[in-house]
Design a protein around this motif. Structure first.
Motif, PDB file in Angstrom:
ATOM      1  N   ASP A   1      -7.981   7.960   0.661  1.00 49.51           N
ATOM      2  CA  ASP A   1      -8.028   6.513   0.443  1.00 49.51           C
ATOM      3  C   ASP A   1      -7.579   5.743   1.680  1.00 49.51           C
ATOM      4  N   GLN A   2      -6.763   6.380   2.522  1.00 45.45           N
ATOM      5  CA  GLN A   2      -6.203   5.691   3.690  1.00 45.45           C
ATOM      6  C   GLN A   2      -7.250   5.350   4.739  1.00 45.45           C
ATOM      7  N   PHE A   3      -8.465   5.852   4.572  1.00 40.78           N
ATOM      8  CA  PHE A   3      -9.523   5.550   5.533  1.00 40.78           C
ATOM      9  C   PHE A   3     -10.461   4.447   5.059  1.00 40.78           C
ATOM     10  N   LEU A   4     -10.151   3.835   3.908  1.00 39.88           N
ATOM     11  CA  LEU A   4     -10.984   2.738   3.415  1.00 39.88           C
ATOM     12  C   LEU A   4     -10.834   1.519   4.320  1.00 39.88           C
ATOM     13  N   PRO A   5     -11.911   0.809   4.620  1.00 43.02           N
ATOM     14  CA  PRO A   5     -11.851  -0.323   5.555  1.00 43.02           C
ATOM     15  C   PRO A   5     -10.840  -1.394   5.158  1.00 43.02           C
ATOM     16  N   SER A   6     -10.732  -1.717   3.885  1.00 41.70           N
ATOM     17  CA  SER A   6      -9.797  -2.768   3.469  1.00 41.70           C
ATOM     18  C   SER A   6      -8.349  -2.356   3.689  1.00 41.70           C
ATOM     19  N   PHE A   7      -8.075  -1.054   3.610  1.00 43.21           N
ATOM     20  CA  PHE A   7      -6.736  -0.587   3.929  1.00 43.21           C
ATOM     21  C   PHE A   7      -6.487  -0.639   5.427  1.00 43.21           C
ATOM     22  N   LEU A   8      -7.463  -0.266   6.202  1.00 39.83           N
ATOM     23  CA  LEU A   8      -7.305  -0.263   7.658  1.00 39.83           C
ATOM     24  C   LEU A   8      -7.080  -1.663   8.210  1.00 39.83           C
ATOM     25  N   ALA A   9      -7.513  -2.682   7.493  1.00 39.26           N
ATOM     26  CA  ALA A   9      -7.246  -4.055   7.935  1.00 39.26           C
ATOM     27  C   ALA A   9      -5.751  -4.348   7.961  1.00 39.26           C
ATOM     28  N   ALA A  10      -5.000  -3.686   7.086  1.00 35.93           N
ATOM     29  CA  ALA A  10      -3.546  -3.865   7.060  1.00 35.93           C
ATOM     30  C   ALA A  10      -2.828  -2.777   7.842  1.00 35.93           C
ATOM     31  N   ALA A  11      -3.452  -1.596   7.946  1.00 36.02           N
ATOM     32  CA  ALA A  11      -2.791  -0.449   8.570  1.00 36.02           C
ATOM     33  C   ALA A  11      -3.761   0.241   9.520  1.00 36.02           C
ATOM     34  N   PRO A  12      -3.904  -0.252  10.733  1.00 32.73           N
ATOM     35  CA  PRO A  12      -4.879   0.322  11.673  1.00 32.73           C
ATOM     36  C   PRO A  12      -4.647   1.791  12.000  1.00 32.73           C
ATOM     37  N   ASN A  13      -3.437   2.286  11.768  1.00 33.14           N
ATOM     38  CA  ASN A  13      -3.137   3.692  12.036  1.00 33.14           C
ATOM     39  C   ASN A  13      -3.452   4.582  10.841  1.00 33.14           C
ATOM     40  N   ASN A  14      -4.077   4.014   9.809  1.00 33.52           N
ATOM     41  CA  ASN A  14      -4.459   4.694   8.568  1.00 33.52           C
ATOM     42  C   ASN A  14      -3.362   5.605   7.995  1.00 33.52           C
ATOM     43  N   ARG A  15      -2.149   5.030   7.930  1.00 34.00           N
ATOM     44  CA  ARG A  15      -1.016   5.709   7.314  1.00 34.00           C
ATOM     45  C   ARG A  15      -0.318   4.739   6.365  1.00 34.00           C
TER      46      ARG A  15
ATOM     47  N   PHE B   1       0.868  -1.167   0.000  1.00 33.31           N
ATOM     48  CA  PHE B   1       0.000   0.000   0.000  1.00 33.31           C
ATOM     49  C   PHE B   1       0.912   1.226   0.000  1.00 33.31           C
ATOM     50  N   TYR B   2       0.775   2.062  -1.027  1.00 34.56           N
ATOM     51  CA  TYR B   2       1.860   2.999  -1.343  1.00 34.56           C
ATOM     52  C   TYR B   2       1.336   4.331  -1.840  1.00 34.56           C
ATOM     53  N   ALA B   3       2.015   5.382  -1.433  1.00 38.19           N
ATOM     54  CA  ALA B   3       1.989   6.685  -2.087  1.00 38.19           C
ATOM     55  C   ALA B   3       3.440   7.179  -2.103  1.00 38.19           C
ATOM     56  N   PRO B   4       3.792   8.033  -3.057  1.00 36.32           N
ATOM     57  CA  PRO B   4       5.194   8.453  -3.201  1.00 36.32           C
ATOM     58  C   PRO B   4       5.587   9.550  -2.224  1.00 36.32           C
ATOM     59  N   THR B   5       5.521   9.229  -0.962  1.00 33.78           N
ATOM     60  CA  THR B   5       6.016  10.073   0.114  1.00 33.78           C
ATOM     61  C   THR B   5       7.381   9.525   0.543  1.00 33.78           C
ATOM     62  N   PRO B   6       8.126  10.255   1.381  1.00 33.20           N
ATOM     63  CA  PRO B   6       9.390   9.680   1.851  1.00 33.20           C
ATOM     64  C   PRO B   6       9.221   8.303   2.485  1.00 33.20           C
TER      65      PRO B   6
ATOM     66  N   GLY C   1       2.583 -17.927   7.703  1.00 35.86           N
ATOM     67  CA  GLY C   1       1.311 -17.394   7.243  1.00 35.86           C
ATOM     68  C   GLY C   1       1.394 -15.930   6.867  1.00 35.86           C
ATOM     69  N   THR C   2       0.391 -15.462   6.201  1.00 38.25           N
ATOM     70  CA  THR C   2       0.341 -14.085   5.705  1.00 38.25           C
ATOM     71  C   THR C   2       0.572 -13.078   6.831  1.00 38.25           C
ATOM     72  N   LEU C   3       1.438 -12.101   6.538  1.00 37.31           N
ATOM     73  CA  LEU C   3       1.762 -11.053   7.501  1.00 37.31           C
ATOM     74  C   LEU C   3       1.239  -9.721   7.000  1.00 37.31           C
ATOM     75  N   ARG C   4       0.476  -9.037   7.836  1.00 34.80           N
ATOM     76  CA  ARG C   4       0.065  -7.661   7.591  1.00 34.80           C
ATOM     77  C   ARG C   4       0.884  -6.768   8.511  1.00 34.80           C
ATOM     78  N   LEU C   5       1.523  -5.766   7.929  1.00 30.52           N
ATOM     79  CA  LEU C   5       2.475  -4.981   8.710  1.00 30.52           C
ATOM     80  C   LEU C   5       2.439  -3.519   8.283  1.00 30.52           C
ATOM     81  N   MET C   6       2.337  -2.637   9.255  1.00 32.40           N
ATOM     82  CA  MET C   6       2.415  -1.194   9.018  1.00 32.40           C
ATOM     83  C   MET C   6       3.692  -0.657   9.657  1.00 32.40           C
ATOM     84  N   GLU C   7       3.945   0.622   9.467  1.00 34.83           N
ATOM     85  CA  GLU C   7       5.095   1.364   9.983  1.00 34.83           C
ATOM     86  C   GLU C   7       6.352   1.021   9.170  1.00 34.83           C
ATOM     87  N   SER C   8       6.886   2.048   8.519  1.00 33.35           N
ATOM     88  CA  SER C   8       7.999   1.831   7.589  1.00 33.35           C
ATOM     89  C   SER C   8       9.227   1.229   8.269  1.00 33.35           C
TER      90      SER C   8
END
Length: 223
Positions: free
Chosen positions: A37-51, A5-10, A63-70
Motif C-alpha cells: 500500500d505504501q507505493f500508492l500515489p496518494s500516499f506518496l504525496a504525503a510520504a515521498p520515501n514510501n515509508r 498513515f499508519y501500520a503497527p510497526t515500532p 496551512g496544511t502540513l504533509r510530513l514524513m519521518e517519525s
C-alpha cells in the motif's frame, strides 16, 4: 484534524503514542506494508520515501502540513503543542540527543536484527550475530542512561515515545533482559501509561489481511 498513515510497526506506534498523549483528534489511514500500500500515489504525496508513518495536519499554522519521518513528526508536533519537548536549554538538548540516538542507532540496528533474524529467506550467521551484538550494545547504553531515572532524558518526552516501541520487541531481538533491569522497569513504566495502552490498541485492531487500492485510498482522504 490529523490524518495518520499508519501500520503497527515500532515507527507507527511512536506517532499514535504521541497523538494519544497530546489528546489530539486524528484519523488512522491504514497502510498495509505487507501488500505494498505504501507505493500508492496518494500516499506518496504525503510520504515521498514510501515509508510509514506520515501525517497530514490539516490544522497546522499557515496551512496544511504533509510530513514524513517519525522523528520529524514527533519533534514538530511536540513543539507545536508545547509538550514533551522542552523549549530550550540543556533539557531540550538531552531529549533531542536521545531521539536522534534512537533514529540513527537503535532503530536501524534493531531493524536489521529483525530482518536477518526473523524475516530473511537465507539465515546468515555473521549478519545475525552482528546485529544481535550491536543491539545488545545499544541496550547497554540505554541501561546505563536509565540508572536513577524514570525516563531517558529525566522527564517523559518524545525520546521515550521513540525508544519504547523498539525495546518492547526485545524477545524478537534475542536480548537477555536479565542483563538490563533498568530497561525492564522502564518497559513496565511505559506500558502502564494509559495513552500508550490506547496507542497499542490501534495496533491490535489493524487488519493485515486488508489492503487499499488508489481509488479506495483517495475516497478515504476525501471523506
Amino acid at each position: 484534524m490529523i490524518d495518520l498513515f499508519y501500520a503497527p510497526t515500532p515507527n507507527g506506534h511512536k506517532i499514535t503514542i504521541l497523538l494519544e498523549e497530546l489528546g489530539l483528534p486524528y484519523r488512522i489511514i491504514p497502510i498495509n506494508i505487507r501488500r505494498n500500500d505504501q507505493f500508492l500515489p496518494s500516499f506518496l504525496a504525503a510520504a515521498p520515501n514510501n515509508r510509514i508513518p506520515a501525517i497530514v495536519d490539516h490544522d497546522f499554522p499557515g496551512g496544511t502540513l504533509r510530513l514524513m519521518e517519525s522523528g520529524a513528526i514527533l519533534t514538530v508536533e511536540a513543539e507545536l503543542h508545547g509538550r514533551f519537548l522542552p523549549a530550550a536549554g540543556h533539557a531540550r538538548a538531552q531529549v533531542l540527543q536521545w531521539l536522534n540516538w534512537q533514529m540513527g542507532g537503535l532503530g536501524p540496528m534493531a531493524g536489521q536484527n529483525h530482518h536477518f533474524g526473523q524475516f530473511a529467506a537465507e539465515k546468515i550467521p555473521y549478519a545475525i550475530k552482528r546485529y544481535v551484538d550491536e543491539t545488545a550494545r545499544l541496550y547497554g547504553v540505554l541501561e546505563r542512561q536509565l540508572t536513577g531515572k524514570d525516563y531517558v532524558a529525566g522527564e517523559y518526552s518524545i525520546a521515550d515515545m521513540a525508544i519504547y516501541p523498539w525495546v518492547l520487541l526485545h524477545e524478537r531481538q534475542q536480548m537477555n533482559m536479565a542483563q538490563f533491569p533498568n530497561i525492564v522497569a522502564y518497559l513496565a513504566r511505559m506500558g502502564a501509561r494509559p495513552a500508550v495502552q490506547r496507542a497499542y490498541a490501534h495496533g491490535a485492531a489493524f487488519d493485515w489481511e486488508a489492503s487499499l487500492d488508489e481509488a479506495r485510498l483517495q475516497t478515504l482522504l476525501d471523506a
